[in-house]
Structures are given as C-alpha cells and as structure tokens.
Design a protein around this motif. Structure first.
Motif, mmCIF file in Angstrom:
data_model
loop_
_atom_site.group_PDB
_atom_site.id
_atom_site.type_symbol
_atom_site.label_atom_id
_atom_site.label_comp_id
_atom_site.label_asym_id
_atom_site.label_seq_id
_atom_site.Cartn_x
_atom_site.Cartn_y
_atom_site.Cartn_z
ATOM 1 N N THR A 27 0.833 -1.193 0.000
ATOM 2 C CA THR A 27 0.000 0.000 0.000
ATOM 3 C C THR A 27 0.872 1.248 0.000
ATOM 4 O O THR A 27 2.064 1.188 0.319
ATOM 5 C CB THR A 27 -0.908 0.053 1.247
ATOM 6 N N GLU A 28 0.255 2.359 -0.356
ATOM 7 C CA GLU A 28 0.923 3.654 -0.274
ATOM 8 C C GLU A 28 -0.040 4.639 0.362
ATOM 9 O O GLU A 28 -1.256 4.475 0.268
ATOM 10 C CB GLU A 28 1.374 4.148 -1.645
ATOM 11 N N GLU A 29 0.503 5.649 1.023
ATOM 12 C CA GLU A 29 -0.328 6.672 1.630
ATOM 13 C C GLU A 29 -0.621 7.738 0.583
ATOM 14 O O GLU A 29 0.282 8.190 -0.113
ATOM 15 C CB GLU A 29 0.408 7.279 2.822
ATOM 16 N N MET A 80 -8.127 15.949 -1.093
ATOM 17 C CA MET A 80 -8.773 17.124 -0.517
ATOM 18 C C MET A 80 -10.275 16.868 -0.484
ATOM 19 O O MET A 80 -10.872 16.546 -1.504
ATOM 20 C CB MET A 80 -8.484 18.362 -1.363
ATOM 21 N N LYS A 81 -10.867 16.989 0.693
ATOM 22 C CA LYS A 81 -12.308 16.832 0.857
ATOM 23 C C LYS A 81 -12.799 17.930 1.780
ATOM 24 O O LYS A 81 -12.280 18.082 2.877
ATOM 25 C CB LYS A 81 -12.618 15.454 1.454
ATOM 26 N N ASP A 82 -13.789 18.680 1.322
ATOM 27 C CA ASP A 82 -14.349 19.787 2.100
ATOM 28 C C ASP A 82 -13.271 20.777 2.530
ATOM 29 O O ASP A 82 -13.296 21.306 3.641
ATOM 30 C CB ASP A 82 -15.098 19.260 3.340
ATOM 31 N N GLY A 83 -12.275 20.985 1.669
ATOM 32 C CA GLY A 83 -11.211 21.941 1.946
ATOM 33 C C GLY A 83 -10.164 21.452 2.929
ATOM 34 O O GLY A 83 -9.302 22.201 3.340
ATOM 35 N N LYS A 84 -10.226 20.177 3.327
ATOM 36 C CA LYS A 84 -9.262 19.621 4.280
ATOM 37 C C LYS A 84 -8.495 18.488 3.631
ATOM 38 O O LYS A 84 -9.055 17.715 2.849
ATOM 39 C CB LYS A 84 -9.983 19.089 5.523
ATOM 40 N N LYS A 85 -7.221 18.386 3.977
ATOM 41 C CA LYS A 85 -6.415 17.278 3.480
ATOM 42 C C LYS A 85 -6.719 16.043 4.314
ATOM 43 O O LYS A 85 -6.705 16.098 5.541
ATOM 44 C CB LYS A 85 -4.914 17.591 3.597
ATOM 45 N N ARG A 86 -6.987 14.949 3.633
ATOM 46 C CA ARG A 86 -7.234 13.684 4.330
ATOM 47 C C ARG A 86 -6.293 12.639 3.787
ATOM 48 O O ARG A 86 -6.148 12.491 2.570
ATOM 49 C CB ARG A 86 -8.674 13.233 4.123
ATOM 50 N N LYS A 87 -5.677 11.906 4.690
ATOM 51 C CA LYS A 87 -4.765 10.841 4.280
ATOM 52 C C LYS A 87 -5.521 9.522 4.274
ATOM 53 O O LYS A 87 -6.343 9.263 5.144
ATOM 54 C CB LYS A 87 -3.578 10.741 5.247
ATOM 55 N N SER A 88 -5.221 8.720 3.273
ATOM 56 C CA SER A 88 -5.803 7.389 3.215
ATOM 57 C C SER A 88 -4.778 6.451 2.587
ATOM 58 O O SER A 88 -3.727 6.885 2.130
ATOM 59 C CB SER A 88 -7.112 7.394 2.413
ATOM 60 N N GLU A 89 -5.103 5.180 2.577
ATOM 61 C CA GLU A 89 -4.213 4.175 2.010
ATOM 62 C C GLU A 89 -4.774 3.671 0.698
ATOM 63 O O GLU A 89 -5.976 3.481 0.573
ATOM 64 C CB GLU A 89 -4.103 2.985 2.978
ATOM 65 N N ARG A 90 -3.895 3.465 -0.269
ATOM 66 C CA ARG A 90 -4.308 2.903 -1.547
ATOM 67 C C ARG A 90 -3.430 1.678 -1.801
ATOM 68 O O ARG A 90 -2.218 1.723 -1.621
ATOM 69 C CB ARG A 90 -4.130 3.935 -2.660
ATOM 70 N N LYS A 91 -4.070 0.601 -2.232
ATOM 71 C CA LYS A 91 -3.333 -0.627 -2.530
ATOM 72 C C LYS A 91 -2.721 -0.533 -3.914
ATOM 73 O O LYS A 91 -3.355 -0.097 -4.855
ATOM 74 C CB LYS A 91 -4.274 -1.835 -2.468
ATOM 75 N N PHE A 92 -1.442 -0.947 -4.032
ATOM 76 C CA PHE A 92 -0.783 -1.005 -5.338
ATOM 77 C C PHE A 92 -1.439 -2.061 -6.209
ATOM 78 O O PHE A 92 -1.657 -1.866 -7.382
ATOM 79 C CB PHE A 92 0.685 -1.423 -5.229
ATOM 80 N N PHE A 93 -1.678 -3.220 -5.602
ATOM 81 C CA PHE A 93 -2.195 -4.378 -6.326
ATOM 82 C C PHE A 93 -3.429 -4.913 -5.618
ATOM 83 O O PHE A 93 -3.345 -5.878 -4.864
ATOM 84 C CB PHE A 93 -1.124 -5.477 -6.406
ATOM 85 N N PRO A 94 -4.596 -4.293 -5.850
ATOM 86 C CA PRO A 94 -5.806 -4.773 -5.175
ATOM 87 C C PRO A 94 -6.069 -6.246 -5.492
ATOM 88 O O PRO A 94 -5.957 -6.663 -6.637
ATOM 89 C CB PRO A 94 -6.917 -3.889 -5.760
ATOM 90 N N GLY A 95 -6.388 -7.005 -4.449
ATOM 91 C CA GLY A 95 -6.677 -8.426 -4.632
ATOM 92 C C GLY A 95 -5.463 -9.324 -4.483
ATOM 93 O O GLY A 95 -5.570 -10.535 -4.673
ATOM 94 N N TYR A 96 -4.313 -8.744 -4.116
ATOM 95 C CA TYR A 96 -3.095 -9.551 -4.007
ATOM 96 C C TYR A 96 -2.371 -9.284 -2.702
ATOM 97 O O TYR A 96 -2.374 -8.179 -2.183
ATOM 98 C CB TYR A 96 -2.154 -9.283 -5.182
ATOM 99 N N GLU A 114 7.682 8.610 3.258
ATOM 100 C CA GLU A 114 8.355 9.907 3.206
ATOM 101 C C GLU A 114 7.368 11.040 2.942
ATOM 102 O O GLU A 114 7.297 11.993 3.683
ATOM 103 C CB GLU A 114 9.438 9.884 2.123
ATOM 104 N N ALA A 115 6.640 10.961 1.852
ATOM 105 C CA ALA A 115 5.684 12.013 1.508
ATOM 106 C C ALA A 115 4.490 11.367 0.830
ATOM 107 O O ALA A 115 4.647 10.687 -0.176
ATOM 108 C CB ALA A 115 6.331 13.017 0.566
ATOM 109 N N PRO A 116 3.304 11.564 1.371
ATOM 110 C CA PRO A 116 2.125 10.960 0.752
ATOM 111 C C PRO A 116 1.881 11.519 -0.651
ATOM 112 O O PRO A 116 2.134 12.688 -0.908
ATOM 113 C CB PRO A 116 0.983 11.335 1.681
ATOM 114 N N ARG A 117 1.428 10.659 -1.535
ATOM 115 C CA ARG A 117 1.123 11.068 -2.907
ATOM 116 C C ARG A 117 -0.324 11.522 -2.986
ATOM 117 O O ARG A 117 -1.148 11.093 -2.204
ATOM 118 C CB ARG A 117 1.319 9.875 -3.851
ATOM 119 N N PRO A 118 -0.629 12.385 -3.958
ATOM 120 C CA PRO A 118 -2.037 12.772 -4.124
ATOM 121 C C PRO A 118 -2.850 11.594 -4.642
ATOM 122 O O PRO A 118 -2.317 10.745 -5.363
ATOM 123 C CB PRO A 118 -1.978 13.895 -5.158
ATOM 124 N N LYS A 119 -4.098 11.530 -4.253
ATOM 125 C CA LYS A 119 -4.943 10.425 -4.674
ATOM 126 C C LYS A 119 -5.193 10.472 -6.181
ATOM 127 O O LYS A 119 -5.238 9.453 -6.840
ATOM 128 C CB LYS A 119 -6.274 10.470 -3.919
#
Length: 177
Positions: free
Chosen positions: A41-43, A47-63, A115-120
């Motif tokens: 995963t990567e962080e 931007m939602k409602d003018g606020k930065k929100r961090k979430s996780e995204r899977k590189f390889f969903p299902g694996y 190190e630095a979260p990427r934009p979604k």
C-alpha cells in the motif's frame, strides 16, 4: 531459501487474509519457513471539504505478498487460508516465485511511501481538467505543469479567446470525462 510469492485473495479482503495468514503461521510448526506477509500500500492525500485527508491505496488490489520457503506444509498453510484463491504464477501445485528484482522494486515502493504521501488523483501534462472552485469556475483547461510537492498545477484556459495560464490547487480542479 525464502522467496516472495504472490497470493490471489478476494478483493477487499487483503488485510484480513494477511492477518489470518499471520495467525496460521504463528500457530504452525513451520513458522521459521515464513518471512514477511505484506499488502503493498501507499499513503495518499485527497482534498475533501477543503481539508487534506490521508488514506491508504493498494498497489495491487486483490493480491498479498508472502515471503516463504515453498514446500507441502507451507503451501497448505497458505492455500487453506480463508479468502485465498491461490498463488499467481507457475502451476496450482507448484507456484513460481517472483524475481528478487521485482520483489525489491515492490518493497522499495512500499518503503518510500512513508516519506511524503502522494495525491490520490494523478494529473498528466496535456490532460483536460474542469475548474470547480475559484474565479475560473466552469472553465476547462489543459494541464501544463504539475507540482506534486505543493499540490498545485498550472492550467492553460481560454479567457476571451486568449490562452491564459493560471496556477491552481489540486482541490480546485477535477478530471473531465
């Protein structure tokens, strides 16, 4: 020798498979034959409602990746785990590991995300976007430059039939369909 294998799991259940597999490994007599179990995963920041929100995204969903020595016992521990469909590569009875180069690339990508979260949402130069906030709302523009470190981009929009460059934040634009 431990090698990296890719397990195909039900989509959306990757973390559950990782936890179940870790529990089974701890309870087994062959725990020393296993290394790391990981959902790549990567962080990401959105931007939602003018606020930065961090979430996780899977590189390889299902694996799920697992480092292990392949033998009959270890194969059965993985294969009998709930929500596991099987191994990727090789045959059903004799799975093939991924190369060390592939494993190193995936592990490096996982470790670099701290190190630095990427934009979604990723933007590409030449892509057409719609401005959804600010003085240029409802104008369409073409991406000229993207600054991921500042979460800003430069768009060229037509104002009175003249191309005009404007610098906007990621939250002020959205992709057109």
């Amino acid at each position: 020798m431990k090698r990296w294998y890719i397990i195909h799991a039900y989509s959306g259940y990757e973390k559950q498979v990782m936890r179940s597999l870790n529990d089974r490994i701890q309870r087994s007599a062959v725990a020393d034959k296993f290394g790391e179990v990981l959902v790549p995963t990567e962080e990401v920041v959105e931007m939602k409602d003018g606020k930065k929100r961090k979430s996780e995204r899977k590189f390889f969903p299902g694996y799920v990746l697992v480092e292990m020595e392949m033998n009959d016992e270890t194969w059965h521990i993985v294969k009998e785990c709930p929500k596991v469909l099987g191994f990727i590569g090789g045959t059903a009875e004799k799975p093939a590991p991924i190369t060390q180069k592939e494993a190193d690339a995936i592990l490096a990508r996982v470790r670099n995300t701290g190190e630095a979260p990427r934009p979604k949402t990723m933007f590409e130069p030449g892509e057409e976007l719609l401005v959804i906030d600010g003085p240029f709302t409802d104008f369409k523009g073409v991406v000229e430059e993207v600054q991921y470190d500042k979460s800003r981009l430069t768009l060229t929009i037509n104002v009175f039939n003249r191309p005009t460059q404007v610098e906007l934040e990621f939250r002020q634009v959205e992709k057109t369909i």
